[in-house]
Design a protein around this motif. Sequence first.
Motif, PDB file in Angstrom:
ATOM      1  N   CYS A 231     -22.058 -18.881   6.014  1.00 33.83           N
ATOM      2  CA  CYS A 231     -20.817 -18.646   5.261  1.00 33.83           C
ATOM      3  C   CYS A 231     -20.541 -19.889   4.418  1.00 33.83           C
ATOM      4  O   CYS A 231     -19.556 -20.605   4.623  1.00 33.83           O
ATOM      5  N   ALA A 233     -20.528 -20.727   0.820  1.00 33.81           N
ATOM      6  CA  ALA A 233     -19.953 -20.985  -0.504  1.00 33.81           C
ATOM      7  C   ALA A 233     -18.455 -21.301  -0.404  1.00 33.81           C
ATOM      8  O   ALA A 233     -17.789 -20.774   0.489  1.00 33.81           O
ATOM      9  N   PRO A 234     -17.940 -22.165  -1.292  1.00 38.06           N
ATOM     10  CA  PRO A 234     -18.598 -22.755  -2.466  1.00 38.06           C
ATOM     11  C   PRO A 234     -19.449 -23.987  -2.185  1.00 38.06           C
ATOM     12  O   PRO A 234     -19.973 -24.587  -3.111  1.00 38.06           O
ATOM     13  N   GLY A 235     -19.594 -24.369  -0.907  1.00 36.01           N
ATOM     14  CA  GLY A 235     -20.626 -25.348  -0.605  1.00 36.01           C
ATOM     15  C   GLY A 235     -20.161 -26.750  -0.271  1.00 36.01           C
ATOM     16  O   GLY A 235     -20.980 -27.670  -0.234  1.00 36.01           O
ATOM     17  N   LYS A 237     -19.350 -27.937   2.592  1.00 39.06           N
ATOM     18  CA  LYS A 237     -19.999 -28.408   3.818  1.00 39.06           C
ATOM     19  C   LYS A 237     -21.508 -28.481   3.617  1.00 39.06           C
ATOM     20  O   LYS A 237     -22.164 -29.369   4.154  1.00 39.06           O
ATOM     21  N   LYS A 253     -23.005 -14.479   1.665  1.00 34.37           N
ATOM     22  CA  LYS A 253     -23.261 -13.069   1.340  1.00 34.37           C
ATOM     23  C   LYS A 253     -22.747 -12.651  -0.037  1.00 34.37           C
ATOM     24  O   LYS A 253     -23.233 -11.694  -0.610  1.00 34.37           O
ATOM     25  N   ARG A 257     -20.055 -16.067  -5.338  1.00 35.17           N
ATOM     26  CA  ARG A 257     -19.735 -17.327  -4.661  1.00 35.17           C
ATOM     27  C   ARG A 257     -21.013 -18.137  -4.437  1.00 35.17           C
ATOM     28  O   ARG A 257     -21.001 -19.368  -4.525  1.00 35.17           O
ATOM     29  N   ALA A 277     -27.308 -13.548   1.607  1.00 29.37           N
ATOM     30  CA  ALA A 277     -27.486 -12.498   2.626  1.00 29.37           C
ATOM     31  C   ALA A 277     -26.281 -12.487   3.547  1.00 29.37           C
ATOM     32  O   ALA A 277     -25.539 -13.475   3.634  1.00 29.37           O
ATOM     33  N   ASP A 278     -26.141 -11.368   4.247  1.00 30.59           N
ATOM     34  CA  ASP A 278     -25.144 -11.299   5.311  1.00 30.59           C
ATOM     35  C   ASP A 278     -25.724 -12.059   6.514  1.00 30.59           C
ATOM     36  O   ASP A 278     -26.821 -11.718   6.990  1.00 30.59           O
ATOM     37  N   ASP A 296     -18.808 -21.691   9.377  1.00 32.18           N
ATOM     38  CA  ASP A 296     -17.457 -21.830   8.799  1.00 32.18           C
ATOM     39  C   ASP A 296     -16.999 -20.403   8.512  1.00 32.18           C
ATOM     40  O   ASP A 296     -17.135 -19.903   7.393  1.00 32.18           O
ATOM     41  N   ALA A 297     -16.483 -19.763   9.519  1.00 33.56           N
ATOM     42  CA  ALA A 297     -16.328 -18.305   9.491  1.00 33.56           C
ATOM     43  C   ALA A 297     -15.198 -17.842   8.570  1.00 33.56           C
ATOM     44  O   ALA A 297     -14.194 -18.540   8.421  1.00 33.56           O
ATOM     45  N   PRO A 298     -15.363 -16.658   7.963  1.00 30.21           N
ATOM     46  CA  PRO A 298     -14.260 -16.091   7.178  1.00 30.21           C
ATOM     47  C   PRO A 298     -13.053 -15.881   8.096  1.00 30.21           C
ATOM     48  O   PRO A 298     -13.213 -15.491   9.248  1.00 30.21           O
TER      49      PRO A 298
END
Length: 415
Positions: A231, A233-235, A237, A253, A257, A277-278, A296-298
Amino acid sequence: MPSNPTRSAALALLTAVLERRRALDEALDALPGHLQPRDRAAAHRIAAAVLRRLGSLDAVLEPYLRREPSPPAMQALRIGAADLLLLGTPAHAAVAEAVALAPRPLAGLVNAVLRKVAAEGPAALEELDAARLDTPAWLWSAWHAAYGPKVRAIAEAHTRPAPLDLSLAPGAAAPEGAEILPNGTARLAPGTRITELPGFAEGGFWAQDAAASLPARLLAPSPGGRVADLCAAPGGKTAQLAAMGAKVTAVEKDPHRAERLRENLARLRLDADLVVADALDWSAGHQGRFDSVLLDAPCTATGTIRRHPEVQLLRRPKDVPKLTETQAALIEAAAGLLAPGGRLVVATCSLQPEEGEAHLARIAALGLTPEPVRPEEVPGLEEAVTAQGALRTRPDLWAEKGGMDGFFVARFRRG
Ligand SMILES: C[S@@+](CC[C@H](N)C(=O)[O-])C[C@H]1O[C@@H](n2cnc3c(N)ncnc32)[C@H](O)[C@@H]1O
């Protein structure tokens, strides 16, 4: 008088967020391409001020309205009231520009109401309980349950614009005037435009809230170590991990983004393998291959309300269990990627305990061992280390320095 481009754009932003439930950044991207960057930034500042203080502004306007006018007139009134009460715009300009924005038949009403607000609004605003009015009731209750009386300081932190926080590329100097925070973040005044800072094009830094820099620091991969950044984007981390010398695979995914992540890495001259990808599907083919994994979860993103004030208006209570379920599935996928002895850091930028503390037992049940955060790893934030050894930041921490986003971070190791 024709309406000016800044305020027309602010009206378009508010319409997109409040009537079409779009995120503010998405609405900004949809503004006409010919708009000057300065007008775009000013429109964002006005719209963000309205969204941040919507409850207070509506409370000031309410006594002058027999009933709420049509949405375009209401947005013009809110823009006018924000100009008058929050942004220091001279009264005659604030009123004239709001009147020019209003639909013709309601121009007289907007004029009359805003003249009253210009005269009586500052005193009325002083009397209001802004923290309460600007926070939706369900969030206030949830934060009160989780943080007790600190809920007020959290809500108050949301009423102020956030500073610009930068993470510095290795060896790069901080822009002039930046305050260096204990975690190494370079902090500049709210409203500073990153693209106009010397060193931006050369890749000297990227925007990242001080709290958002902590998960990658706590993962602390060894140079050359294989890291999966899920997870991504935007990057922000990804950039940190790559700058530490890790061999990073960034999984994102959303193709748009992901493109932003690619552009950010190119500007920063940092390298990572980018997989569009997912993460749930992708992880099945990469079991046990990584020395460390950052997830870094949604999430509901209620920790980022200072920077994204629309979050508190657009999120609904039912989003919490839905996202918690997604996070649980991603945590399981992330754990499966670890090689024996590998390290997992799970982060969410949410203040809701369901999206943070409640995951700890679930992660332990996957057979991972907690690796508690040590207070000395987070100088100046010792109080953010929880009894379980996780990290819980809140917007009211480092208040005197300008606050920080709310994050939850936990670290585990595969035995
Ligand atoms: C909190 S943001 C990540 C911020 C990012 N780690 C950073 O530091 O800049 C969450 C990201 O996860 C992506 N995402 C959500 N579900 C995903 C999934 N199942 N697989 C991969 N990416 C996902 C979203 O598109 C979004 O870009």
